[in-house]
Design an enzyme around this catalytic site. Structure first.
Site, PDB file in Angstrom:
ATOM      1  N   GLY A 118       0.826  -1.204   0.000  1.00 32.95           N
ATOM      2  CA  GLY A 118       0.000   0.000   0.000  1.00 32.95           C
ATOM      3  C   GLY A 118       0.858   1.249   0.000  1.00 32.95           C
ATOM      4  O   GLY A 118       2.026   1.217   0.396  1.00 32.95           O
ATOM      5  N   GLN A 141       3.088   9.946   1.576  1.00 41.02           N
ATOM      6  CA  GLN A 141       4.389   9.303   1.384  1.00 41.02           C
ATOM      7  C   GLN A 141       5.097   9.814   0.130  1.00 41.02           C
ATOM      8  O   GLN A 141       6.301   9.626  -0.019  1.00 41.02           O
ATOM      9  CB  GLN A 141       4.233   7.780   1.294  1.00 41.02           C
ATOM     10  CG  GLN A 141       3.792   7.147   2.610  1.00 41.02           C
ATOM     11  CD  GLN A 141       3.713   5.640   2.478  1.00 41.02           C
ATOM     12  OE1 GLN A 141       2.697   5.111   2.059  1.00 41.02           O
ATOM     13  NE2 GLN A 141       4.791   4.960   2.822  1.00 41.02           N
ATOM     14  N   CYS A 153       6.802  -0.532   6.268  1.00 37.68           N
ATOM     15  CA  CYS A 153       6.327   0.673   5.582  1.00 37.68           C
ATOM     16  C   CYS A 153       7.414   1.107   4.609  1.00 37.68           C
ATOM     17  O   CYS A 153       8.592   1.108   4.966  1.00 37.68           O
ATOM     18  CB  CYS A 153       6.057   1.772   6.610  1.00 37.68           C
ATOM     19  SG  CYS A 153       5.528   3.334   5.888  1.00 37.68           S
ATOM     20  N   LEU A 154       7.012   1.475   3.399  1.00 37.65           N
ATOM     21  CA  LEU A 154       7.990   1.924   2.409  1.00 37.65           C
ATOM     22  C   LEU A 154       8.728   3.176   2.882  1.00 37.65           C
ATOM     23  O   LEU A 154       9.813   3.472   2.389  1.00 37.65           O
ATOM     24  CB  LEU A 154       7.296   2.196   1.066  1.00 37.65           C
ATOM     25  CG  LEU A 154       6.725   0.959   0.366  1.00 37.65           C
ATOM     26  CD1 LEU A 154       5.923   1.369  -0.861  1.00 37.65           C
ATOM     27  CD2 LEU A 154       7.816  -0.033   0.007  1.00 37.65           C
ATOM     28  N   GLU A 189      -2.608   2.323   5.997  1.00 36.78           N
ATOM     29  CA  GLU A 189      -2.655   3.422   5.013  1.00 36.78           C
ATOM     30  C   GLU A 189      -3.573   4.551   5.495  1.00 36.78           C
ATOM     31  O   GLU A 189      -3.277   5.729   5.302  1.00 36.78           O
ATOM     32  CB  GLU A 189      -3.096   2.916   3.642  1.00 36.78           C
ATOM     33  CG  GLU A 189      -2.207   1.838   3.018  1.00 36.78           C
ATOM     34  CD  GLU A 189      -0.734   2.186   3.004  1.00 36.78           C
ATOM     35  OE1 GLU A 189      -0.379   3.373   2.926  1.00 36.78           O
ATOM     36  OE2 GLU A 189       0.084   1.254   3.114  1.00 36.78           O
ATOM     37  N   HIS A 218      -1.787   6.724   7.827  1.00 40.75           N
ATOM     38  CA  HIS A 218      -0.902   7.686   7.144  1.00 40.75           C
ATOM     39  C   HIS A 218      -1.629   9.003   6.874  1.00 40.75           C
ATOM     40  O   HIS A 218      -1.034  10.074   6.944  1.00 40.75           O
ATOM     41  CB  HIS A 218      -0.424   7.122   5.804  1.00 40.75           C
ATOM     42  CG  HIS A 218       0.846   6.326   5.877  1.00 40.75           C
ATOM     43  ND1 HIS A 218       2.005   6.818   6.425  1.00 40.75           N
ATOM     44  CD2 HIS A 218       1.152   5.081   5.438  1.00 40.75           C
ATOM     45  CE1 HIS A 218       2.968   5.895   6.325  1.00 40.75           C
ATOM     46  NE2 HIS A 218       2.468   4.831   5.734  1.00 40.75           N
TER      47      HIS A 218
HETATM   48 NI    NI Z   1       3.362   3.040   5.340  1.00 41.24          NI
END
Ligand code: NI
Length: 160
Positions: A46, A51, A91-92, A134, A137
């Site tokens: 996701g 981000q 998490c990316l 997500e 976020h």
């Molecule tokens: Ni994330």
């Protein structure tokens, strides 16, 4: 071109509450297309707009079990959750790390598509975890703020 830079956790954009989307226009469509391309490129599950530095309530989630099946969620809201799971979450924006995070095992959300039409989506296990992660976020919440602890290198290697 379509790939956007993924910000990491020190960036202030990741700690702000995002604004709702009000214009379902070409700019939103380009953002969604770029986010999907960026998510696939990064092999994530996701990605949320903050981000990539956009403080709007936009999320893409890969719902696919084997082949990618990308779902676009604009202005998503959690409608219902149930059960509990405690497991590894990454998490990316926190590259190379995983934490132990409690999440509901089931989640149902409603959201708008890229043209503004409302729909519902639901998921269990990884998908429920991803919806919750997500949506957090969009309120500036990183999993690292709600996790029990980071997984150790030993624990991560044991999973290989
Ligand atoms: Ni994330």
């Amino acid at each position: 071109m379509g790939l956007r830079k993924i910000l990491t956790t020190r960036d202030p954009a990741l700690h702000k509450v995002c604004k709702p989307v009000t214009a379902f226009d070409g700019k939103l469509h380009k953002l969604l297309d770029d986010m999907k391309e960026t998510l696939l490129d990064a092999c994530g599950v996701g990605l949320a707009a903050p981000q990539v530095g956009i403080l709007r309530r936009v999320v893409v989630v890969d719902m696919g079990a084997e082949e990618p099946e990308l779902l676009e969620l604009v202005n998503p809201e959690l409608l219902e959750t149930s059960g509990e799971q405690c497991g590894a979450e990454g998490c990316l924006s926190v590259p190379g790390k995983y934490g132990l995070v409690k999440r509901p095992n089931y989640a149902r959300v409603r959201a708008q598509d890229r043209d503004g039409n409302w729909f519902e989506a639901e998921g269990e296990a990884l998908i429920a975890r991803c919806f919750c992660h997500e949506l957090d976020h969009l309120d500036g919440i990183m999993y690292t703020e709600i996790m029990d602890r980071f997984l150790t290198d030993e624990e991560l290697n044991a999973g290989d």
